[in-house]
Design a protein around this motif. Structure first.
Motif, PDB file in Angstrom:
ATOM      1  N   HIS A 148      59.562  61.150 102.897  1.00 37.78           N
ATOM      2  CA  HIS A 148      59.311  62.325 102.045  1.00 37.78           C
ATOM      3  C   HIS A 148      59.513  62.127 100.540  1.00 37.78           C
ATOM      4  CE1 HIS A 148      63.616  64.295 102.103  1.00 37.78           C
ATOM      5  NE2 HIS A 148      63.700  62.978 102.143  1.00 37.78           N
ATOM      6  N   HIS A 149      60.157  61.017 100.118  1.00 39.24           N
ATOM      7  CA  HIS A 149      60.289  60.776  98.667  1.00 39.24           C
ATOM      8  C   HIS A 149      59.111  59.985  98.095  1.00 39.24           C
ATOM      9  CE1 HIS A 149      64.287  62.399  98.630  1.00 39.24           C
ATOM     10  NE2 HIS A 149      64.744  61.489  99.480  1.00 39.24           N
ATOM     11  N   GLY A 202      63.522  56.382  97.021  1.00 42.11           N
ATOM     12  CA  GLY A 202      64.555  56.860  97.948  1.00 42.11           C
ATOM     13  C   GLY A 202      64.394  56.388  99.387  1.00 42.11           C
ATOM     14  N   PHE A 203      64.305  55.099  99.598  1.00 47.64           N
ATOM     15  CA  PHE A 203      64.124  54.439 100.910  1.00 47.64           C
ATOM     16  C   PHE A 203      62.734  54.674 101.518  1.00 47.64           C
ATOM     17  CE2 PHE A 203      68.807  55.930 101.700  1.00 47.64           C
ATOM     18  CZ  PHE A 203      69.251  55.147 100.658  1.00 47.64           C
ATOM     19  N   CYS A 204      61.881  55.431 100.854  1.00 48.90           N
ATOM     20  CA  CYS A 204      60.597  55.824 101.451  1.00 48.90           C
ATOM     21  C   CYS A 204      59.443  54.972 100.920  1.00 48.90           C
ATOM     22  CB  CYS A 204      60.315  57.284 101.155  1.00 48.90           C
ATOM     23  SG  CYS A 204      61.562  58.406 101.819  1.00 48.90           S
ATOM     24  N   TYR A 259      72.621  59.460 107.843  1.00 46.14           N
ATOM     25  CA  TYR A 259      73.304  58.181 107.674  1.00 46.14           C
ATOM     26  C   TYR A 259      74.665  58.095 108.346  1.00 46.14           C
ATOM     27  CZ  TYR A 259      69.413  58.257 104.551  1.00 46.14           C
ATOM     28  OH  TYR A 259      68.146  58.391 104.081  1.00 46.14           O
ATOM     29  N   PRO A 280      61.784  56.148 106.232  1.00 45.95           N
ATOM     30  CA  PRO A 280      61.446  57.562 106.053  1.00 45.95           C
ATOM     31  C   PRO A 280      60.312  57.715 105.038  1.00 45.95           C
ATOM     32  CG  PRO A 280      63.498  57.035 104.911  1.00 45.95           C
ATOM     33  CD  PRO A 280      63.104  55.814 105.679  1.00 45.95           C
ATOM     34  N   TRP A 290      71.040  63.468  92.865  1.00 44.38           N
ATOM     35  CA  TRP A 290      69.801  62.710  92.974  1.00 44.38           C
ATOM     36  C   TRP A 290      68.741  63.471  93.774  1.00 44.38           C
ATOM     37  CZ3 TRP A 290      66.524  60.646  96.597  1.00 44.38           C
ATOM     38  CH2 TRP A 290      65.645  59.627  96.152  1.00 44.38           C
ATOM     39  N   GLU A 316      75.916  61.117 102.306  1.00 41.19           N
ATOM     40  CA  GLU A 316      75.022  61.520 101.219  1.00 41.19           C
ATOM     41  C   GLU A 316      75.075  63.030 100.993  1.00 41.19           C
ATOM     42  OE1 GLU A 316      72.229  60.231  99.163  1.00 41.19           O
ATOM     43  OE2 GLU A 316      73.683  58.609  99.192  1.00 41.19           O
ATOM     44  N   ALA A 362      65.881  53.490  94.066  1.00 40.39           N
ATOM     45  CA  ALA A 362      66.556  53.525  95.377  1.00 40.39           C
ATOM     46  C   ALA A 362      65.653  53.086  96.531  1.00 40.39           C
ATOM     47  CB  ALA A 362      67.131  54.915  95.640  1.00 40.39           C
ATOM     48  N   HIS A 421      67.981  65.859 100.953  1.00 39.88           N
ATOM     49  CA  HIS A 421      67.388  65.528  99.651  1.00 39.88           C
ATOM     50  C   HIS A 421      66.073  66.278  99.469  1.00 39.88           C
ATOM     51  CE1 HIS A 421      69.817  61.924 100.742  1.00 39.88           C
ATOM     52  NE2 HIS A 421      70.187  62.016  99.470  1.00 39.88           N
ATOM     53  N   GLU A 459      63.554  61.690 108.923  1.00 38.30           N
ATOM     54  CA  GLU A 459      63.652  61.227 107.532  1.00 38.30           C
ATOM     55  C   GLU A 459      65.023  60.569 107.363  1.00 38.30           C
ATOM     56  OE1 GLU A 459      61.214  61.322 105.297  1.00 38.30           O
ATOM     57  OE2 GLU A 459      59.814  62.890 105.943  1.00 38.30           O
ATOM     58  N   GLY A 460      65.964  61.216 106.646  1.00 42.06           N
ATOM     59  CA  GLY A 460      67.278  60.615 106.433  1.00 42.06           C
ATOM     60  C   GLY A 460      68.267  60.918 107.551  1.00 42.06           C
ATOM     61  N   ASP A 475      65.867  67.788 105.510  1.00 43.47           N
ATOM     62  CA  ASP A 475      66.648  66.673 104.957  1.00 43.47           C
ATOM     63  C   ASP A 475      67.448  67.205 103.761  1.00 43.47           C
ATOM     64  OD1 ASP A 475      66.364  63.322 104.803  1.00 43.47           O
ATOM     65  OD2 ASP A 475      66.929  64.283 102.915  1.00 43.47           O
ATOM     66  N   ASP A 504      70.732  64.041 107.202  1.00 42.63           N
ATOM     67  CA  ASP A 504      71.790  63.875 106.206  1.00 42.63           C
ATOM     68  C   ASP A 504      72.287  65.240 105.740  1.00 42.63           C
ATOM     69  OD1 ASP A 504      69.360  64.342 105.001  1.00 42.63           O
ATOM     70  OD2 ASP A 504      69.310  62.451 103.885  1.00 42.63           O
ATOM     71  N   VAL A 519      73.293  51.079  96.826  1.00 36.09           N
ATOM     72  CA  VAL A 519      72.578  52.344  97.035  1.00 36.09           C
ATOM     73  C   VAL A 519      71.868  52.353  98.392  1.00 36.09           C
ATOM     74  CG1 VAL A 519      70.650  53.743  96.192  1.00 36.09           C
ATOM     75  CG2 VAL A 519      72.255  52.753  94.564  1.00 36.09           C
TER      76      VAL A 519
END
Ligand code: Q9C
Ligand code: ZN
Length: 679
Positions: free
Chosen positions: A135-136, A144-146, A311, A133, A209, A278, A93, A180, A308-309, A178, A271, A23
């Motif tokens: 924002h999540h 979510g990577f945040c 990829y 990033p 997601w 994504e 994530a 997401h 933010e994202g 973004d 993204d 992920v």
């Protein structure tokens, strides 16, 4: 005025996922280094002011996050791989690395430095290229990577530091483009009416997601914050330039102008761009130039972009370059592809507008029936719409074969595209043709037209007009026009005493020089008709007087009823003029400003500023003798020396809203961007 760039370069090759986590494998250090290399390649680094980054402090982090959560993140600094993996698994994530805490603090600090540079007036706008990033991430959770919510912290910081100074509430707009849903930002400001949060996101009826009920269009905020959360769910993949622009014109911009923020923060995730694994969307890099340009009209241009994202390394990097180029004030690129939003996007737009009707004056005359049923049905059949999909370039379905093929195809497309794009920048921005008496009042950056002789200009006007064409005023005007067309300057202004005649000369010269499509916008109490029937000229007449003439595809009369207050015909600009202009995709824009008592300087400046998004920013303004202030306002917009304030929002008269609605219905088959409902 300048653009600031913050780059967290210390993260190169360090902050990576150490353990197997499919992920997370797309969130890599190369995301930043690739952006930097592209910025270097296009000579954009040296055009920005670079500000060193610092770590955000614990107090700053705790503007949004709990101290318990801060301690958890801090503790990961000393962890071994196994523990890191265990802590990561407690969130959705997310991966932790021993440098995560330091990098996350730098991301916060860089974002705050950016906000301070813009708020203090040291710079007009800027971008922070950061990882991780934000924002999540939520008060008590990474997601979510945040890790820390950079943009939410920035909003709180700005309100605390600059709101208190002025003893008033400090309004902030957060635009999250973004792909997401930044649910972290939504949760943090859900009950807060001082922060307007806008997010569009891949949703697919909650299949995608993070699959939250709270990501749908009916999550409008809670308590006092009702109406201050705007969600635009994308229920299909493959959304493209037309869909994104349509959402800005019909949802974000009207609400944002009514909200009238003092600062705009962007959760700038890429993204949502073409080629991203994504997002699976189709917006090209130049689309982000246009989105940026729209947002530059708010808050006197105080605009802070935070990564933010994103990829797909190449798509991400090119889009970041387009964003920064636009922040710097360069001419805008052409938007490629047919400009027609897809049905699924229109449904989403309709639903958001209906959900927000009760909270915003600009939506007062909306229909209230959501189109949920229709939308669900088309999703369940799973078929792409036949006439238009948002996918003008490469849809994942279309590419179908293998992921690799798609990546190669997208790469080739991007390469071709960017070569064209980056050559756009004449050394001089604005050329001006005015009488001697005015030249001392012009800003120093403009080029004053000395005039050429008729031979140089190759004028082939004969007979009746020949004598007039030799007049100095006319020659100067045509010289400015020619410089714009030949891309020696970006835009120009000429004073004229008889606007319709001047326009006739201009159009004749355009035709001689083989300009394919000219958009003419007339503002003032004139009644022009130029329908050559070949589509080479599109005329929009905006007048306070009722016209006798009827509308045709290329000759549109826009009767704006007089208001008691001076009218900022904002709803006409975003609801009609821009959609038509974006559908037409002109090669040159000519704006004629005649005598008028109806339209305010603010309204005219805003119209002009937004029209600079079209025709690679090539605009000629013809201005009939009017007050000096208007001339100066117009020059300010053309030269881009600084961003004016376009006045606060006054709701349009019901008659005017009705008139726009009718015109939209009448012409939406011809100009597809006029569609704003899935009905
Ligand atoms: N099955 C940002 O773009 N995907 N974060 C999880 C779970 C996580 C994206 C899929 C995507 C996170 C900032
Ligand atoms: Zn994202």
């Amino acid at each position: 005025m300048q653009t600031v760039l913050l780059y967290c370069c210390c993260q190169k090759k360090m902050y990576v996922c150490l353990f197997f986590s499919p992920v997370c494998e797309i969130e890599v250090p190369e995301r930043l280094s690739s952006c930097y290399e592209h910025l270097q390649r296009y000579n954009l680094i040296e055009r920005c002011v670079s500000v060193p980054v610092r770590e955000g402090t614990e107090d700053e982090i705790m503007l949004v996050h709990s101290s318990d959560y801060l301690e958890v993140v801090k503790s990961t600094e000393k962890m071994k791989e196994e523990e890191l993996q265990k802590t990561s698994a407690e969130y959705d994530a997310v991966y932790f690395h021993p440098t995560t805490y330091r990098c996350a603090k730098l991301a916060v600090g860089a974002t705050l430095e950016l906000v301070d540079a813009v708020m203090s007036g040291r710079t007009r706008n800027g971008m922070a290229l950061v990882r991780p990033p934000g924002h999540h991430s939520q008060r008590n959770a990474a997601n979510g990577f945040c890790i820390f919510n950079n943009v939410a912290i920035a909003a709180k910081h700005a309100q605390k530091k600059y709101g208190l100074q002025r003893l008033s509430i400090y309004l902030i707009l957060i635009v999250d483009w973004d792909v997401h849903h930044g649910q972290g930002i939504q949760y943090i400001f859900d009950e807060d009416p001082s922060v307007l949060y806008f997010s569009w996101h891949r949703f697919e009826h909650q299949q995608f997601w993070p699959s939250l009920r709270a990501s749908d269009y009916d999550a409008v905020g809670q308590g006092k914050g009702k109406g201050f959360n705007i969600n635009v769910p994308w229920n299909k993949v493959g959304m493209g330039n037309a869909d994104y622009v349509a959402v800005f014109l019909y949802v974000l911009l009207p609400l944002a102008f009514e909200f009238d923020p003092e600062l705009v923060l962007v959760s700038a995730g890429y993204d949502s761009g073409i080629g991203d694994p994504e997002g699976q969307m189709c917006a090209t890099p130049e689309c982000f130039a246009h989105l940026t340009h729209f947002l530059m009209q708010l808050a006197k241009g105080k605009l802070c972009m935070v990564l933010e994202g994103g990829y797909h390394l190449r798509s991400l990097s090119e889009s970041v370059c387009m964003t920064i180029k636009t922040l710097l004030g360069d001419p805008l690129p052409h938007l490629s592809g047919e400009m027609a939003p897809c049905l699924s996007a229109l449904e989403s737009i309709h639903n958001v507008r209906a959900a927000h009707k009760q909270y915003w004056k600009c939506l007062a005359y909306e229909s209230t029936i959501p189109l949920q049923d229709l939308s669900t049905r088309s999703y369940q059949t799973g078929k792409a719409e036949s006439e238009q999909t948002g996918a003008q370039f490469i849809t994942p379905q279309e590419a179908g074969k293998s992921h690799n093929d798609e990546v190669i195809k997208t790469d080739r497309f991007l390469e071709l595209h960017m070569k064209k794009m980056m050559s756009l920048k004449p050394p001089v921005r604005t050329a001006v043709a005015v009488g001697e008496s005015l030249t001392h009042l012009l800003p120093p950056s403009v080029q004053i037209e000395k005039g050429m002789d008729a031979k140089e200009l190759n004028i082939t006007i004969s007979g009746f007009d020949a004598e007039l064409a030799k007049e100095e005023k006319v020659l100067k005007m045509l010289a400015v026009l020619e410089k714009i067309i030949k891309k020696e300057v970006t835009n120009g202004l000429a004073k004229t005493s008889v606007a319709p005649l001047s326009l006739a000369f201009v159009l004749k010269h355009c035709s001689d020089l083989n300009v394919q499509k000219v958009l003419c916008v007339f503002v003032g109490d004139m009644d022009m008709k130029i329908d050559l029937g070949d589509g080479k000229v599109l005329l929009i007449n905006i007048s306070a007087k009722q016209s006798e003439q009827s509308n045709t595809k290329y000759n549109i009369f826009f009767h704006w009823k007089e208001d008691i207050e001076t009218t900022t015909f904002f709803s006409a600009v975003t609801g009609f003029i821009l959609p038509v202009a974006y559908s037409y995709q002109p090669d040159l824009t000519v704006i004629v400003i005649g005598h008028n008592q109806t339209f305010s300087n603010d309204g005219i400046s805003l119209l002009l500023s937004l029209l600079q998004g079209l025709a690679q920013s090539q605009v000629l303004v013809l201005i009939q003798d009017t007050e000096l202030k208007l001339l100066q306002d117009i020059l300010m917009v053309l030269t881009n020396d600084f961003t004016p304030f376009f006045g606060s929002y006054t709701p349009a008269l019901k008659e005017n809203v009705q008139m726009i609605k009718e015109l939209r219905q009448q012409l939406q088959q011809e100009w597809k961007m006029l569609q704003c409902s899935g009905k």
